[in-house]
Design a protein around this motif. Structure first.
Motif, PDB file in Angstrom:
ATOM      1  N   PRO A 105       9.646  -8.410   5.340  1.00  0.00           N
ATOM      2  CA  PRO A 105       9.195  -9.200   6.488  1.00  0.00           C
ATOM      3  C   PRO A 105       9.247 -10.687   6.168  1.00  0.00           C
ATOM      4  N   ARG A 106       9.667 -11.492   7.146  1.00  0.00           N
ATOM      5  CA  ARG A 106       9.831 -12.924   6.929  1.00  0.00           C
ATOM      6  C   ARG A 106       8.845 -13.768   7.728  1.00  0.00           C
ATOM      7  N   SER A 107       8.562 -13.356   8.952  1.00  0.00           N
ATOM      8  CA  SER A 107       7.657 -14.151   9.781  1.00  0.00           C
ATOM      9  C   SER A 107       6.216 -13.860   9.390  1.00  0.00           C
ATOM     10  N   ALA A 108       5.313 -14.807   9.734  1.00  0.00           N
ATOM     11  CA  ALA A 108       3.896 -14.624   9.416  1.00  0.00           C
ATOM     12  C   ALA A 108       3.354 -13.355  10.060  1.00  0.00           C
ATOM     13  N   ARG A 109       3.727 -13.107  11.321  1.00  0.00           N
ATOM     14  CA  ARG A 109       3.226 -11.928  12.016  1.00  0.00           C
ATOM     15  C   ARG A 109       3.756 -10.649  11.386  1.00  0.00           C
ATOM     16  N   ALA A 110       5.040 -10.645  11.012  1.00  0.00           N
ATOM     17  CA  ALA A 110       5.626  -9.454  10.389  1.00  0.00           C
ATOM     18  C   ALA A 110       4.992  -9.177   9.032  1.00  0.00           C
ATOM     19  N   ILE A 111       4.677 -10.233   8.285  1.00  0.00           N
ATOM     20  CA  ILE A 111       4.034 -10.066   6.985  1.00  0.00           C
ATOM     21  C   ILE A 111       2.645  -9.453   7.157  1.00  0.00           C
ATOM     22  N   LEU A 112       1.869  -9.981   8.097  1.00  0.00           N
ATOM     23  CA  LEU A 112       0.529  -9.446   8.337  1.00  0.00           C
ATOM     24  C   LEU A 112       0.588  -8.008   8.837  1.00  0.00           C
ATOM     25  N   ASN A 113       1.578  -7.711   9.685  1.00  0.00           N
ATOM     26  CA  ASN A 113       1.731  -6.355  10.202  1.00  0.00           C
ATOM     27  C   ASN A 113       1.992  -5.381   9.055  1.00  0.00           C
ATOM     28  N   ARG A 114       2.902  -5.751   8.157  1.00  0.00           N
ATOM     29  CA  ARG A 114       3.214  -4.861   7.038  1.00  0.00           C
ATOM     30  C   ARG A 114       2.038  -4.744   6.073  1.00  0.00           C
ATOM     31  N   LEU A 115       1.336  -5.878   5.854  1.00  0.00           N
ATOM     32  CA  LEU A 115       0.153  -5.851   4.994  1.00  0.00           C
ATOM     33  C   LEU A 115      -0.902  -4.895   5.533  1.00  0.00           C
ATOM     34  N   ASN A 116      -1.117  -4.907   6.854  1.00  0.00           N
ATOM     35  CA  ASN A 116      -2.089  -3.997   7.466  1.00  0.00           C
ATOM     36  C   ASN A 116      -1.659  -2.543   7.312  1.00  0.00           C
ATOM     37  N   GLU A 117      -0.363  -2.285   7.482  1.00  0.00           N
ATOM     38  CA  GLU A 117       0.124  -0.910   7.334  1.00  0.00           C
ATOM     39  C   GLU A 117      -0.106  -0.403   5.914  1.00  0.00           C
ATOM     40  N   ILE A 118       0.217  -1.235   4.931  1.00  0.00           N
ATOM     41  CA  ILE A 118       0.028  -0.831   3.533  1.00  0.00           C
ATOM     42  C   ILE A 118      -1.452  -0.608   3.229  1.00  0.00           C
ATOM     43  N   SER A 119      -2.297  -1.527   3.707  1.00  0.00           N
ATOM     44  CA  SER A 119      -3.735  -1.409   3.457  1.00  0.00           C
ATOM     45  C   SER A 119      -4.305  -0.148   4.082  1.00  0.00           C
ATOM     46  N   PHE A 120      -3.913   0.144   5.310  1.00  0.00           N
ATOM     47  CA  PHE A 120      -4.465   1.296   6.019  1.00  0.00           C
ATOM     48  C   PHE A 120      -3.889   2.613   5.532  1.00  0.00           C
ATOM     49  N   ASN A 121      -2.735   2.581   4.858  1.00  0.00           N
ATOM     50  CA  ASN A 121      -2.171   3.815   4.310  1.00  0.00           C
ATOM     51  C   ASN A 121      -2.627   4.080   2.873  1.00  0.00           C
ATOM     52  N   SER A 122      -3.110   3.035   2.199  1.00  0.00           N
ATOM     53  CA  SER A 122      -3.422   3.149   0.775  1.00  0.00           C
ATOM     54  C   SER A 122      -4.432   4.247   0.435  1.00  0.00           C
ATOM     55  N   PRO A 123      -5.592   4.344   1.134  1.00  0.00           N
ATOM     56  CA  PRO A 123      -6.552   5.416   0.782  1.00  0.00           C
ATOM     57  C   PRO A 123      -5.949   6.811   0.941  1.00  0.00           C
ATOM     58  N   LEU A 124      -5.160   7.004   1.995  1.00  0.00           N
ATOM     59  CA  LEU A 124      -4.525   8.300   2.222  1.00  0.00           C
ATOM     60  C   LEU A 124      -3.529   8.605   1.113  1.00  0.00           C
ATOM     61  N   GLN A 125      -2.722   7.608   0.750  1.00  0.00           N
ATOM     62  CA  GLN A 125      -1.737   7.818  -0.307  1.00  0.00           C
ATOM     63  C   GLN A 125      -2.392   8.238  -1.614  1.00  0.00           C
ATOM     64  N   LYS A 126      -3.542   7.645  -1.918  1.00  0.00           N
ATOM     65  CA  LYS A 126      -4.234   7.979  -3.166  1.00  0.00           C
ATOM     66  C   LYS A 126      -4.730   9.418  -3.155  1.00  0.00           C
ATOM     67  N   GLU A 127      -5.253   9.872  -2.021  1.00  0.00           N
ATOM     68  CA  GLU A 127      -5.731  11.254  -1.954  1.00  0.00           C
ATOM     69  C   GLU A 127      -4.567  12.240  -2.062  1.00  0.00           C
ATOM     70  N   LEU A 128      -3.441  11.902  -1.424  1.00  0.00           N
ATOM     71  CA  LEU A 128      -2.278  12.786  -1.507  1.00  0.00           C
ATOM     72  C   LEU A 128      -1.721  12.814  -2.927  1.00  0.00           C
ATOM     73  N   ARG A 129      -1.730  11.670  -3.605  1.00  0.00           N
ATOM     74  CA  ARG A 129      -1.290  11.643  -5.006  1.00  0.00           C
ATOM     75  C   ARG A 129      -2.196  12.508  -5.872  1.00  0.00           C
ATOM     76  N   MET A 130      -3.506  12.481  -5.595  1.00  0.00           N
ATOM     77  CA  MET A 130      -4.434  13.285  -6.379  1.00  0.00           C
ATOM     78  C   MET A 130      -4.109  14.769  -6.227  1.00  0.00           C
ATOM     79  N   ILE A 131      -3.790  15.187  -5.005  1.00  0.00           N
ATOM     80  CA  ILE A 131      -3.407  16.585  -4.797  1.00  0.00           C
ATOM     81  C   ILE A 131      -2.154  16.909  -5.595  1.00  0.00           C
ATOM     82  N   ALA A 132      -1.172  15.990  -5.541  1.00  0.00           N
ATOM     83  CA  ALA A 132       0.079  16.218  -6.274  1.00  0.00           C
ATOM     84  C   ALA A 132      -0.156  16.289  -7.776  1.00  0.00           C
ATOM     85  N   LEU A 133      -1.019  15.422  -8.302  1.00  0.00           N
ATOM     86  CA  LEU A 133      -1.311  15.420  -9.742  1.00  0.00           C
ATOM     87  C   LEU A 133      -2.023  16.695 -10.171  1.00  0.00           C
ATOM     88  N   LEU A 134      -2.972  17.157  -9.339  1.00  0.00           N
ATOM     89  CA  LEU A 134      -3.680  18.392  -9.672  1.00  0.00           C
ATOM     90  C   LEU A 134      -2.731  19.581  -9.674  1.00  0.00           C
TER      91      LEU A 134
END
Length: 332
Positions: A219-248
């Motif tokens: 992303p290059r524009s300020a809005r696109a950067i913030l949009n992607r940052l929000n997506e990563i932030s909001f997906n992060s907790p879910l990704q960690k739980e799914l990784r834990m299942i995969a590791l177990l």
């Protein structure tokens, strides 16, 4: 079921299609923000009038959301309407609001009218009925003081709990519950998988994902950067739980995991996923677009995606995971 503002209408469509399958029994639902709204509205309708009531309740809810937004200043520009784009990026009022949100907080001005979702939820959800609903409900909100998630279950669900789960701190003042302030649950669980493993009998989890995991390009524009940052932030907790299942799964043998019941439950949870490439084409601003035609388009895409999932992976439910978690370990 993930949160995502108006994009939650995609989940409405997914539920509308899955409810048509009499063999598919819903044991529990974990939802955040718009996902929590969908979960509670559906469970309320199902408890009172069965599957027809659940489907009608979802439609009534999203119709009410659209009706409440008829006087909203956030409208598509004439050019976007002409070109069939759903974005609000070129709406002068949205651009002004977007800039103001970076300079001022919701506490900078006197609050007028509150959150319109409050009246809709009071009118359309029977919270008393949810206490005896056959579906276990788990709604996630983020405690501002501790930074930890709080789960609201059937017995303590309320209008305030749902508003807390959907409280974006740049849009609304924190929701006060039991002396603590709460923000959007997406920061700590979008959605939370843990209660599905610990408190439900089913060994299959279907993830309805509306926040894109991957986006091509930088992303290059300020809005696109913030949009992607929000997506990563909001997906992060879910990704960690799914990784834990995969590791177990990777680290525990059947014999070892059976000696630890909770580890066994985590390692043997079958994961499925319903998503759509369309969501990668929609930016942040369209999450505030509550036009009925847009919501119906998302609903139809949700139904189509659910049908594609059932055609390709329906037979896997109860047998095996259809979502490969090993990809998550490659980037660990």
């Amino acid at each position: 079921m993930q949160g995502g503002g108006a994009h939650g209408a995609f989940t409405w469509g997914v539920l509308d299609r899955l409810l048509e399958e009499s063999w598919l029994e819903i044991d529990g639902i974990s939802g955040t923000s718009a996902g929590a709204m969908n979960a509670v509205v559906m469970a309320s309708g199902l408890t009172q009038a069965g599957v027809p009531g659940a489907r009608q309740a979802l439609e009534d809810f999203w119709r009410a959301v659209s009706d409440a937004a008829l006087m909203s200043p956030f409208r598509r520009s004439p050019l976007d309407v002409l070109l069939g784009r759903w974005t609000l990026d070129h709406s002068p009022l949205f651009v002004a609001f977007d800039l103001a949100a970076r300079l001022f907080s919701p506490y900078s001005f006197q609050s007028f009218g509150g959150n319109p979702l409050a009246d809709i939820l009071r009118d359309q959800v029977n919270f008393a009925a949810l206490r005896t609903a056959p579906i276990r409900l788990f709604v996630t909100a983020t405690n501002v003081r501790t930074g930890m998630s709080r789960l609201f279950r059937n017995g303590d669900l309320s209008v305030e709990a749902l508003l807390a789960s959907a409280c974006l701190p740049t849009l609304y003042q924190a929701v006060e519950i039991d002396g603590d302030a709460y923000w959007d649950g997406g920061y700590t669980g979008n959605p939370s998988i843990t209660p599905l493993v610990r408190e439900c009998e089913s060994h299959d989890t279907i993830l309805v994902q509306i926040n894109p995991i991957e986006r091509q390009g930088t992303p290059r524009s300020a809005r696109a950067i913030l949009n992607r940052l929000n997506e990563i932030s909001f997906n992060s907790p879910l990704q960690k739980e799914l990784r834990m299942i995969a590791l177990l799964r990777q680290s525990l043998t059947d014999d070892a995991s059976k000696r630890n019941q909770e580890s066994y439950q985590w390692a043997h949870m079958r994961i499925h996923r319903i998503a759509s490439d369309l969501m990668t084409e929609l930016g942040y601003s369209s999450k505030l677009n509550a036009e009925w035609t847009f919501l119906c388009m998302l609903r139809d895409e949700g139904r189509r995606s659910a049908q594609a999932f059932l055609d390709e992976h329906g037979a896997a439910i109860g047998q095996r995971s259809s979502f490969d978690l090993n990809d998550l370990l490659e980037h660990w």
